[in-house]
Design an enzyme around this catalytic site. Sequence first.
Site, PDB file in Angstrom:
ATOM      1  N   GLU A 119      -6.431   3.597   1.582  1.00 34.07           N
ATOM      2  CA  GLU A 119      -5.074   4.066   1.315  1.00 34.07           C
ATOM      3  C   GLU A 119      -5.144   4.921   0.058  1.00 34.07           C
ATOM      4  O   GLU A 119      -5.452   4.408  -1.022  1.00 34.07           O
ATOM      5  CB  GLU A 119      -4.126   2.899   1.047  1.00 34.07           C
ATOM      6  CG  GLU A 119      -3.572   2.234   2.262  1.00 34.07           C
ATOM      7  CD  GLU A 119      -2.592   1.133   1.882  1.00 34.07           C
ATOM      8  OE1 GLU A 119      -2.181   0.414   2.787  1.00 34.07           O
ATOM      9  OE2 GLU A 119      -2.260   0.988   0.694  1.00 34.07           O
ATOM     10  N   CYS A 127       2.081   6.976  -5.172  1.00 34.38           N
ATOM     11  CA  CYS A 127       1.373   7.882  -4.265  1.00 34.38           C
ATOM     12  C   CYS A 127       2.316   8.593  -3.309  1.00 34.38           C
ATOM     13  O   CYS A 127       1.966   9.631  -2.741  1.00 34.38           O
ATOM     14  CB  CYS A 127       0.286   7.136  -3.499  1.00 34.38           C
ATOM     15  SG  CYS A 127       0.863   5.684  -2.617  1.00 34.38           S
TER      16      CYS A 127
END
EC number: 1.2.1.71
Length: 485
Positions: free
Chosen positions: A243, A278
Amino acid sequence: MTHWIAGEWVQGQGEEFVSLSPYNQEVIWRGNGATAEQVDQAVAAARAAFVEWKKRPFAEREAIVLAFAEKVKENSEKIAEVIAKETGKPIWETRTEAAAMAGKIAISIRAYHDRTGEATREAAGNQIVLRHRPLGVMAVFGPYNFPGHLPNGHIVPALLAGNTVVFKPSEQTPWTGELAMKLWEEAGLPKGVINLVQGAKETGIALADAKGIDGILFTGSANTGHILHRQFAGQPGKMLALEMGGNNPMVISDNYGDLDATVYTIIQSAFISAGQRCTCARRLYVPFGEKGDALITKLVEATKNIRMDQPFAEPAPFMGPQISVAAAKFILDAQANLQSLGGESLIEAKAGEAAFVSPGIIDVTNIAELPDEEYFGPLLQVVRYEGLDKAVELANDTRFGLSAGLVSTDDQEWEYFVDHIRAGIVNRNRQLTGASGDAPFGGPGASGNLRPSAYYAADYCAYPMASMEGQETELPATLSPGVTL
């Protein structure tokens, strides 16, 4: 003591490293990193514990996880304070993270039953039974921006599925990792089921290289994730779930509706957590014309009024510092580079004390080739456009694909956007940050390869076993050529 290995707290034998509070540069944690030998000891302890842990009934594993959730709830304010001191995020924000640490455990438990249970079907006279089995020893790499909540989204599903874990927190948030491990200890976790190793790059490389690791669950920067990906090229026997970040586009339509609501949504998307999520918006696409001009004017005005301060300050700030002085410098250098390419600062990001950087907005419409980088901080690039199809074309011009958003009251515009945008998480009329634990989290390209968080983490913590089961061995009416009985 720095590391938790085989049920014991031990000192690190590697180089000393410290955690500096980013809002005043005070040392708040000090320890020595784990050596490669200590990492191997942690992996061996996890491997030994796996033999018995995988045999435990699910109800027993679940009971320990729920006991940990209770410990998190009992210590939620302490957790929030530690995260605030290590990351500099406002205390109101870290309290939500502490709550999520416990709250999303229920999602992981539900996911185990939904996605890793048994299923039976008939095919060609055979009974096909689908079962799920744990992978073995999982290495979990935690990020600094959500040092409590995000690692938990990997660790809990791994344990529920019957795996054991070696956990390496970010070297910038070791205190949070240590606190979480102490709560697991208090919850009655058997020795070796989770092992904590602290350290910087050398410790991480040793953990990824360890022969006893069966899989890696990683959340962090694209640069580090790509290093792991290359490292795994020669290790096909390990499962790697990444991720990573994104260069996330947010498109504002002429039909954006309420001006104040739109500006607030942009601020929440770009500058929450000082831009250190993010999923934060990095590129803002605004239409040419009066409505776009009005939006930018209001956005600049509102951004100038954002309160930035230490996490415990009163009145409460909206954002704190960057995680480190180096991270702050990275944002200022990125801004300088965009300016040198022809970008025009509408608000210039400026350095403050310690690791503080004020939010910046820069118009990059005139830059022919934008750097395709994730500027992990409060720097928002504005691109003016004409026509939604052009905006989507520009938005897709990135190697990343994590998050994207459209602000529009027009349903047809939304249908076009969602059909043509390249992103794993797409938002309409809401902030880009704040994904649901029930939804897949991740995206294509440089943003990652799998979705190993919360609900969907169950898919990567157990492998499917298909067994074809006949009632008894039967002799076919026609034997294969060349066989005589």
